[in-house]
Design a protein around this motif. Structure first.
Motif, PDB file in Angstrom:
ATOM      1  N   MET A 230       0.627  -1.365  -0.144  1.00 22.03           N
ATOM      2  CA  MET A 230       0.032   0.022  -0.085  1.00 22.03           C
ATOM      3  C   MET A 230       0.901   1.172  -0.007  1.00 22.03           C
ATOM      4  SD  MET A 230      -3.129   1.154  -0.090  1.00 22.03           S
ATOM      5  CE  MET A 230      -4.213  -0.362   0.465  1.00 22.03           C
ATOM      6  N   THR A 231       1.884   1.120   0.879  1.00 20.56           N
ATOM      7  CA  THR A 231       2.867   2.394   0.825  1.00 20.56           C
ATOM      8  C   THR A 231       3.596   2.408  -0.433  1.00 20.56           C
ATOM      9  OG1 THR A 231       3.293   2.098   3.272  1.00 20.56           O
ATOM     10  CG2 THR A 231       4.859   3.356   2.057  1.00 20.56           C
ATOM     11  N   PHE A 232       3.870   1.523  -1.085  1.00 21.31           N
ATOM     12  CA  PHE A 232       4.544   1.408  -2.516  1.00 21.31           C
ATOM     13  C   PHE A 232       3.621   1.963  -3.365  1.00 21.31           C
ATOM     14  CE2 PHE A 232       5.021  -0.441  -6.387  1.00 21.31           C
ATOM     15  CZ  PHE A 232       6.493  -0.373  -6.690  1.00 21.31           C
ATOM     16  N   PHE A 233       2.538   1.618  -3.305  1.00 21.20           N
ATOM     17  CA  PHE A 233       1.618   2.101  -4.473  1.00 21.20           C
ATOM     18  C   PHE A 233       1.393   3.805  -4.319  1.00 21.20           C
ATOM     19  CE2 PHE A 233      -0.157  -2.374  -4.874  1.00 21.20           C
ATOM     20  CZ  PHE A 233       0.540  -2.589  -5.900  1.00 21.20           C
ATOM     21  N   PHE A 234       1.090   4.082  -3.204  1.00 25.59           N
ATOM     22  CA  PHE A 234       0.713   5.572  -2.883  1.00 25.59           C
ATOM     23  C   PHE A 234       1.865   6.208  -3.223  1.00 25.59           C
ATOM     24  CE2 PHE A 234      -2.567   4.881   0.456  1.00 25.59           C
ATOM     25  CZ  PHE A 234      -3.545   4.525  -0.569  1.00 25.59           C
ATOM     26  N   SER A 235       3.285   5.692  -2.753  1.00 27.16           N
ATOM     27  CA  SER A 235       4.401   6.605  -3.319  1.00 27.16           C
ATOM     28  C   SER A 235       4.708   6.768  -4.668  1.00 27.16           C
ATOM     29  CB  SER A 235       5.746   5.909  -2.362  1.00 27.16           C
ATOM     30  OG  SER A 235       5.474   5.901  -0.971  1.00 27.16           O
ATOM     31  N   HIS A 236       4.265   5.847  -5.437  1.00 32.80           N
ATOM     32  CA  HIS A 236       4.722   5.664  -6.878  1.00 32.80           C
ATOM     33  C   HIS A 236       3.394   5.548  -7.748  1.00 32.80           C
ATOM     34  CE1 HIS A 236       8.909   4.757  -5.573  1.00 32.80           C
ATOM     35  NE2 HIS A 236       8.223   3.884  -4.877  1.00 32.80           N
ATOM     36  N   TRP A 237       2.216   6.223  -7.154  1.00 27.66           N
ATOM     37  CA  TRP A 237       0.985   6.146  -8.063  1.00 27.66           C
ATOM     38  C   TRP A 237       1.183   6.855  -9.256  1.00 27.66           C
ATOM     39  CZ3 TRP A 237      -2.852   2.723  -7.434  1.00 27.66           C
ATOM     40  CH2 TRP A 237      -3.941   3.201  -8.265  1.00 27.66           C
ATOM     41  N   GLN A 238       0.566   6.289 -10.241  1.00 28.51           N
ATOM     42  CA  GLN A 238       0.401   6.905 -11.644  1.00 28.51           C
ATOM     43  C   GLN A 238      -0.917   6.542 -12.222  1.00 28.51           C
ATOM     44  OE1 GLN A 238       3.571   6.993 -14.509  1.00 28.51           O
ATOM     45  NE2 GLN A 238       5.195   6.193 -12.919  1.00 28.51           N
ATOM     46  N   PRO A 239      -1.793   7.459 -12.485  1.00 25.89           N
ATOM     47  CA  PRO A 239      -3.040   7.134 -12.907  1.00 25.89           C
ATOM     48  C   PRO A 239      -3.219   6.444 -14.417  1.00 25.89           C
ATOM     49  CG  PRO A 239      -2.595   9.382 -13.431  1.00 25.89           C
ATOM     50  CD  PRO A 239      -1.499   8.925 -12.704  1.00 25.89           C
ATOM     51  N   GLY A 240      -4.420   5.862 -14.727  1.00 28.45           N
ATOM     52  CA  GLY A 240      -4.562   5.330 -16.075  1.00 28.45           C
ATOM     53  C   GLY A 240      -3.760   3.813 -16.146  1.00 28.45           C
ATOM     54  N   ASN A 241      -4.373   3.448 -17.444  1.00 29.62           N
ATOM     55  CA  ASN A 241      -3.816   2.061 -17.774  1.00 29.62           C
ATOM     56  C   ASN A 241      -2.189   2.129 -17.999  1.00 29.62           C
ATOM     57  OD1 ASN A 241      -6.224   1.018 -17.418  1.00 29.62           O
ATOM     58  ND2 ASN A 241      -6.480   1.169 -19.797  1.00 29.62           N
TER      59      ASN A 241
END
Length: 264
Positions: free
Chosen positions: A173-184
């Motif tokens: 969860m921390t990983f995704f929030f830290s590196h989040w990019q929207p879209g496919n």
């Protein structure tokens, strides 16, 4: 399907495909075992080709066959270890942050990294086989090579890079929030990043297949379980160091044993 829908609302078909792919990879690897006897008449359906991959050396079978074998190994072993991260990303769909397509893109990006690893590992196996350091089952014939791989894997267990990658895998969860990019496209890039992090965790343990044998199902199953447990926060924190100590003792023992008779 109803059970999957309750467990993974909105993504049941994708998860069914995911689990079916893992099961298919393990089934094909089982069929590729040289000692596995297929029912009469199955040769015409294709398993004969799979068995032929184990009949001679990888160098004789060719690079594409070696890549196929390592790709199946990577899918069978590494996809399950990333399931907690995939599930975390799937749960984000409830916040409309991730769709089924973006989840598929994430998984595709992750597996693409391991496909790249399969190319490198296949090339390495062919070269080692050509030098006579591996037998027809992809198992090391050199105590120095076996011991060296075990010691490298042991030391890597205590490296800062391993710890950093493992921390990211243990906290998806921390990983995704830290590196989040929207879209496919963003999900694909996120999957590639996750795959690189996972590769940073597990490459040394994966290369121990050259010690146990690349077609050793017992090793594949044990390695998959260990790598999966390492990525679980509470269990991984207690497992990583003892595993490193065990690998170091095993490696030094493999290297030292042939030298003992010369001391007396």
């Amino acid at each position: 399907m109803l059970s999957l829908e309750r467990l993974f609302p909105g993504h049941s078909l994708l998860w069914l495909t995911f689990f079916a792919g893992i099961l298919a990879a393990w089934s094909v690897l089982l069929a590729m075992q040289a000692s596995f006897e297929l029912p009469a008449g199955w040769q015409e359906l294709g398993p004969g080709y799979l068995l032929s991959l184990c009949a001679g050396t990888v160098a004789d079978a060719g690079f594409p066959s070696a890549v196929l074998m390592w790709s199946l190994m990577s899918l069978a072993m590494m996809a399950p270890t990333a399931f907690p991260a995939f599930k975390t990303y799937s749960d984000l769909a409830h916040t409309d942050a991730a769709s089924g397509r973006s989840l598929a893109a994430l998984i595709s990006g992750y597996l693409s990294v391991w496909l790249g690893f399969s190319f490198v590992a296949a090339l390495l196996q062919i070269r080692l086989t050509e030098f006579g350091l591996l037998n027809t089952l992809g198992r090391s014939t050199s105590e120095v090579l076996s011991g060296g791989l075990l010691i490298v894997a042991a030391l890597y267990q205590f490296s800062s890079l391993k710890n950093a990658c493992l921390s990211a895998c243990q906290n998806p969860m921390t990983f995704f929030f830290s590196h989040w990019q929207p879209g496919n496209l963003g999900a694909l890039k996120l999957g590639l990043r996750l795959g690189v992090v996972c590769l940073g965790c597990c490459w040394a343990l994966m290369l121990l297949a050259f010690v146990a044998g690349t077609m050793n199902l017992a090793f594949m199953g044990l390695a998959m379980v260990l790598m999966t447990l390492e990525k679980l926060p509470q269990i991984g924190a207690r497992l990583s160091a003892p595993l490193g100590v065990f690998l170091f003792i095993a490696g030094t023992t493999v290297v030292a044993l042939p030298l003992i008779p010369n001391l007396f």
